[in-house]
Design a protein around this motif. Structure first.
Motif, PDB file in Angstrom:
ATOM      1  N   MET A 124      31.137  59.213  68.067  1.00 27.25           N
ATOM      2  CA  MET A 124      30.831  58.777  69.440  1.00 27.25           C
ATOM      3  C   MET A 124      30.523  57.280  69.438  1.00 27.25           C
ATOM      4  O   MET A 124      30.669  56.607  68.419  1.00 27.25           O
ATOM      5  N   ARG A 125      30.124  56.761  70.559  1.00 23.50           N
ATOM      6  CA  ARG A 125      29.742  55.346  70.653  1.00 23.50           C
ATOM      7  C   ARG A 125      28.256  55.253  70.997  1.00 23.50           C
ATOM      8  O   ARG A 125      27.436  55.426  70.148  1.00 23.50           O
ATOM      9  N   THR A 140      18.819  55.008  68.300  1.00 21.31           N
ATOM     10  CA  THR A 140      18.267  56.313  68.693  1.00 21.31           C
ATOM     11  C   THR A 140      18.947  57.431  67.907  1.00 21.31           C
ATOM     12  O   THR A 140      18.297  58.370  67.439  1.00 21.31           O
ATOM     13  N   THR A 141      20.270  57.323  67.752  1.00 20.57           N
ATOM     14  CA  THR A 141      20.993  58.323  66.961  1.00 20.57           C
ATOM     15  C   THR A 141      20.535  58.276  65.506  1.00 20.57           C
ATOM     16  O   THR A 141      20.318  59.324  64.874  1.00 20.57           O
ATOM     17  N   THR A 142      20.358  57.084  64.978  1.00 16.17           N
ATOM     18  CA  THR A 142      19.897  56.943  63.594  1.00 16.17           C
ATOM     19  C   THR A 142      18.519  57.593  63.430  1.00 16.17           C
ATOM     20  O   THR A 142      18.268  58.325  62.462  1.00 16.17           O
ATOM     21  N   ARG A 143      17.649  57.358  64.414  1.00 11.20           N
ATOM     22  CA  ARG A 143      16.308  57.935  64.349  1.00 11.20           C
ATOM     23  C   ARG A 143      16.383  59.468  64.358  1.00 11.20           C
ATOM     24  O   ARG A 143      15.690  60.148  63.601  1.00 11.20           O
ATOM     25  N   VAL A 156      20.435  51.910  72.815  1.00 16.91           N
ATOM     26  CA  VAL A 156      21.732  52.367  72.295  1.00 16.91           C
ATOM     27  C   VAL A 156      22.531  51.260  71.615  1.00 16.91           C
ATOM     28  O   VAL A 156      22.232  50.065  71.768  1.00 16.91           O
ATOM     29  N   GLY A 157      23.563  51.668  70.882  1.00 10.75           N
ATOM     30  CA  GLY A 157      24.490  50.752  70.212  1.00 10.75           C
ATOM     31  C   GLY A 157      25.710  51.561  69.823  1.00 10.75           C
ATOM     32  O   GLY A 157      25.905  52.676  70.319  1.00 10.75           O
ATOM     33  N   ASP A 158      26.509  51.056  68.909  1.00 11.44           N
ATOM     34  CA  ASP A 158      27.720  51.777  68.507  1.00 11.44           C
ATOM     35  C   ASP A 158      27.398  52.714  67.347  1.00 11.44           C
ATOM     36  O   ASP A 158      27.180  52.279  66.222  1.00 11.44           O
TER      37      ASP A 158
END
Ligand code: PLP
Length: 348
Positions: free
Chosen positions: A235-236, A39-42, A29-31
């Protein structure tokens, strides 16, 4: 009150599995707001590719995807054309108006699907200052209150064609787009190619606890990010959530066919009960009408609940009941649910 053992209320009820929870716990995770959550980017890249769009943005809910789409596509007073029981009409608290200042033109469809000619007929010329400015045509795939019907590609193409001819944008509510894709064996991107914006919900049949992803052109998604920020949807360390969604894409898409098979079996068993009228079933939603049984719907729902089986209702149709199959409904529960209905109606 008896505990609910067989919950057919909605496919939102799925609980994250142990394996999904492990994937969440181990997520990198990150911001997110700084694009530093890998993970969100992926997940966003994966959804964009799956839907054949330039970009996608991860948000907390499908409702927020719809709200953002209203905001990006519409200006104050603009009109959205959609079916009268679509989700923004029945379940979003009037957010199209409070968030986007949009107005609605309701179309009456059949099983949630309207015809291109109805849209053509409803669209007013842009020069007509007496009418709200037509802006957006809205398709729900699958139709929720319409009984999980799958818009065929050809029918969608006709509707989108009318919209384009009049310079209107097209949005597709994809809460159950992957149910449509699996049921019809049509790649999700084939549906998505016909619309300007669309999204996937991970917290319905896909079994994740939270999350949806909205997709469109790079320009559309850049604007979507602005609205997401305004709505407080940024989100963060959202990677813990995105990991559940990636897990869902890896493990819970093909298996939607099992939900569809369970729904078909439930429909078959219900149709064999005297005076129960069952709508055609294409995916994981079964709508049946108990009007002819003489039992009031509220009593039917209360009595089946006493048997540990929970159904929901269709708004605007006082005698219609809705059942939704999902990840946490096993085949054995289907006969049991039908048995409960038989029992309740035989004593009615
Ligand atoms: C559930 C649903 C939504 C909203 O999704 P949430 O993630 O629950 O906010 C929108 N449209 C349809 C058709 C739905 O069924």
């Amino acid at each position: 009150m008896a505990p609910v053992r067989i919950d057919l209320f909605s496919d939102t009820l799925t609980k994250p599995s142990a394996a999904m929870r492990r994937a969440m716990a181990e997520a990198e995770v990150g911001d997110e707001q700084k694009f530093e959550d890998p993970t969100t980017t992926r997940l966003q890249e994966r959804v964009a590719a799956l839907l054949g769009k330039e970009a996608a943005v991860f948000v907390p809910s499908g409702t927020m995807c719809n709200m953002i789409a209203c905001r990006v596509h519409c200006r104050l007073g603009d009109k959205i054309f959609l079916e009268e029981l679509y989700h923004p009409v029945v379940a979003e608290g009037g957010g199209y108006a409070s968030n986007a200042g949009a107005t609605l033109h309701l179309l009456r469809g059949e099983r949630g699907m309207y015809a291109a000619a109805q849209v053509e007929e409803a669209i007013t010329p842009p020069s007509d200052r007496y009418a709200a400015r037509p802006r957006l045509v809205w398709i729900e795939q699958t139709t929720n209150m319409g009984g999980g019907a799958v818009w065929p590609v050809e029918r969608m193409r006709e509707v989108a064609g009318v919209a384009r001819r009049h310079g209107l944008a097209v949005h597709m509510d994809g809460a159950r787009l992957l149910n449509a894709s699996v049921a019809a064996s049509v790649p999700a991107r084939d549906y998505a190619a016909l619309v300007d914006s669309t999204w996937l919900d991970f917290s319905k049949g896909l079994g994740a606890p939270v999350g949806a992803a909205l997709a469109g052109s790079a320009e559309f998604i850049a604007e979507a990010w602005r609205v997401k920020q305004q709505l407080g949807g940024s989100m963060r360390q959202s990677g813990v959530l995105a990991a559940a969604c990636l897990f869902a894409l890896d493990h819970n898409v093909e298996r939607l066919a099992e939900d569809h098979a369970n729904a078909a079996r439930l429909a078959e068993e219900l149709a064999a009960i005297p005076k129960v009228r069952v709508e055609p079933v294409e995916t994981n939603i079964v709508i049946f009408d108990i009007g002819e049984t003489g039992l009031a719907r509220a009593d039917f729902l209360a009595r089946t609940l006493e048997h540990g089986v929970r159904f929901s209702h269709v708004r605007g149709w006082p005698t219609r009941v809705r059942a939704v199959t999902h990840l946490d409904i096993a085949p054995a529960m289907i006969s049991e649910a039908a048995q409960a209905v038989r029992g309740v109606l035989s004593h009615a």
